[in-house]
Enzyme design. Structure first.
Site, PDB file in Angstrom:
ATOM      1  N   LYS A  59       2.363   2.597   2.205  1.00 11.91           N
ATOM      2  CA  LYS A  59       2.070   3.431   3.382  1.00 11.91           C
ATOM      3  C   LYS A  59       3.205   3.264   4.380  1.00 11.91           C
ATOM      4  O   LYS A  59       3.583   2.138   4.742  1.00 11.91           O
ATOM      5  CB  LYS A  59       0.764   2.985   4.055  1.00 11.91           C
ATOM      6  CG  LYS A  59      -0.517   3.387   3.334  1.00 11.91           C
ATOM      7  CD  LYS A  59      -1.727   3.077   4.224  1.00 11.91           C
ATOM      8  CE  LYS A  59      -3.023   3.577   3.640  1.00 11.91           C
ATOM      9  NZ  LYS A  59      -4.171   3.328   4.543  1.00 11.91           N
ATOM     10  N   LYS A 117       0.819  -1.221   0.000  1.00  7.53           N
ATOM     11  CA  LYS A 117       0.000   0.000   0.000  1.00  7.53           C
ATOM     12  C   LYS A 117       0.846   1.261   0.000  1.00  7.53           C
ATOM     13  O   LYS A 117       0.350   2.371   0.092  1.00  7.53           O
ATOM     14  CB  LYS A 117      -0.956  -0.004   1.201  1.00  7.53           C
ATOM     15  CG  LYS A 117      -1.952  -1.137   1.160  1.00  7.53           C
ATOM     16  CD  LYS A 117      -3.111  -0.900   2.121  1.00  7.53           C
ATOM     17  CE  LYS A 117      -2.863  -1.480   3.457  1.00  7.53           C
ATOM     18  NZ  LYS A 117      -4.037  -1.366   4.357  1.00  7.53           N
TER      19      LYS A 117
HETATM   20  N1  C2G Z   1     -12.353   5.006   7.110  1.00 10.86           N
HETATM   21  C1  C2G Z   1     -13.578   5.674   7.212  1.00 10.86           C
HETATM   22  N2  C2G Z   1     -13.597   7.023   7.220  1.00 10.86           N
HETATM   23  C2  C2G Z   1     -12.450   7.739   7.127  1.00 10.86           C
HETATM   24  C3  C2G Z   1     -11.208   7.077   7.049  1.00 10.86           C
HETATM   25  C4  C2G Z   1     -11.180   5.695   7.037  1.00 10.86           C
HETATM   26  O1  C2G Z   1     -14.636   5.027   7.293  1.00 10.86           O
HETATM   27  N3  C2G Z   1     -12.517   9.093   7.131  1.00 10.86           N
HETATM   28  C5  C2G Z   1     -12.365   3.535   7.089  1.00 10.86           C
HETATM   29  C6  C2G Z   1     -11.797   2.967   5.796  1.00 10.86           C
HETATM   30  O2  C2G Z   1     -12.796   2.967   4.769  1.00 10.86           O
HETATM   31  C7  C2G Z   1     -11.439   1.541   6.240  1.00 10.86           C
HETATM   32  C8  C2G Z   1     -11.009   1.751   7.699  1.00 10.86           C
HETATM   33  O3  C2G Z   1     -11.537   3.029   8.115  1.00 10.86           O
HETATM   34  O4  C2G Z   1     -12.594   0.717   6.209  1.00 10.86           O
HETATM   35  C9  C2G Z   1      -9.503   1.756   7.862  1.00 10.86           C
HETATM   36  O5  C2G Z   1      -8.965   2.755   7.017  1.00 10.86           O
HETATM   37  P1  C2G Z   1      -7.454   2.581   6.504  1.00 10.86           P
HETATM   38  O6  C2G Z   1      -6.578   2.304   7.661  1.00 10.86           O
HETATM   39  O7  C2G Z   1      -7.139   3.697   5.562  1.00 10.86           O
HETATM   40  O8  C2G Z   1      -7.606   1.215   5.680  1.00 10.86           O
HETATM   41  P2  C2G Z   1      -7.021   0.882   4.231  1.00 10.86           P
HETATM   42  O9  C2G Z   1      -5.618   1.362   4.115  1.00 10.86           O
HETATM   43  O10 C2G Z   1      -8.032   1.316   3.273  1.00 10.86           O
HETATM   44  O11 C2G Z   1      -6.923  -0.731   4.332  1.00 10.86           O
HETATM   45  O12 C2G Z   1      -7.404  -5.137   2.696  1.00 10.86           O
HETATM   46  C10 C2G Z   1      -8.051  -3.900   2.939  1.00 10.86           C
HETATM   47  C11 C2G Z   1      -7.072  -2.823   3.329  1.00 10.86           C
HETATM   48  O13 C2G Z   1      -6.180  -3.279   4.323  1.00 10.86           O
HETATM   49  C12 C2G Z   1      -7.848  -1.596   3.825  1.00 10.86           C
END
Ligand code: C2G
Length: 130
Positions: free
Chosen positions: A47, A45
């Site tokens: 990240k 990712k």
């Molecule tokens: N999220 C949210 N609102 C935000 C930010 C994040 O609802 N303002 C949700 C994202 O949609 C996700 C969760 O919080 O469901 C975690 O966000 P991230 O840590 O950014 O997850 P991500 O990097 O998208 O990882 O296999 C799937 C991936 O690992 C998802």
């Protein structure tokens, strides 16, 4: 017992994450969070997390909605996770809308609206400006 699973990095934990976890737990009785490892975040990712996996795991385990935290190490583990943990519902934010529909063969799939106007990227940008 209805079991729910969700996946994510959850770095710089914020209320958007909490809103997601709260709604995810409301879909069942037991919520599993598959937390992206540092390696998965970087390799898959691009990240770079501020908090390590262990620190992020500790934060998530302190949240009342979370019952279990397991590592997310690759994109392919979702089907085996759903089977191994007898998951009824997979849930994730709608920024992933449609991406995990293949799981519908194994469990319910729910995409929840993201919380607007909050993201780790924005937090970092705002702090950088100060
Ligand atoms: N999220 C949210 N609102 C935000 C930010 C994040 O609802 N303002 C949700 C994202 O949609 C996700 C969760 O919080 O469901 C975690 O966000 P991230 O840590 O950014 O997850 P991500 O990097 O998208 O990882 O296999 C799937 C991936 O690992 C998802």
């Amino acid at each position: 017992m209805r079991k729910v699973i969700t996946y994510g990095t959850f770095d710089l934990l914020h209320y958007g994450h909490i809103n997601l976890l709260q709604r995810a737990k409301a879909l069942g009785d037991y919520l599993i969070v598959a937390l992206s490892t540092d390696e998965f975040n970087w390799n898959e990712k691009q990240k770079k997390c501020y908090f390590t996996y262990e620190e992020r795991k500790r934060l998530l385990e302190a949240i009342r909605y979370v019952d279990l935290v397991i590592p997310e190490e690759n994109w392919e583990q979702k089907v085996s996770d759903v089977k191994e943990y007898h998951v009824d519902t997979f849930v994730i934010g709608d920024d992933w809308e449609g991406k995990f529909d293949f799981l519908k063969e194994y469990c319910d799939v729910v995409y929840l609206p993201r919380t607007p106007d909050i993201s780790t990227t924005q937090i970092k940008a705002d702090l950088h400006k100060q």
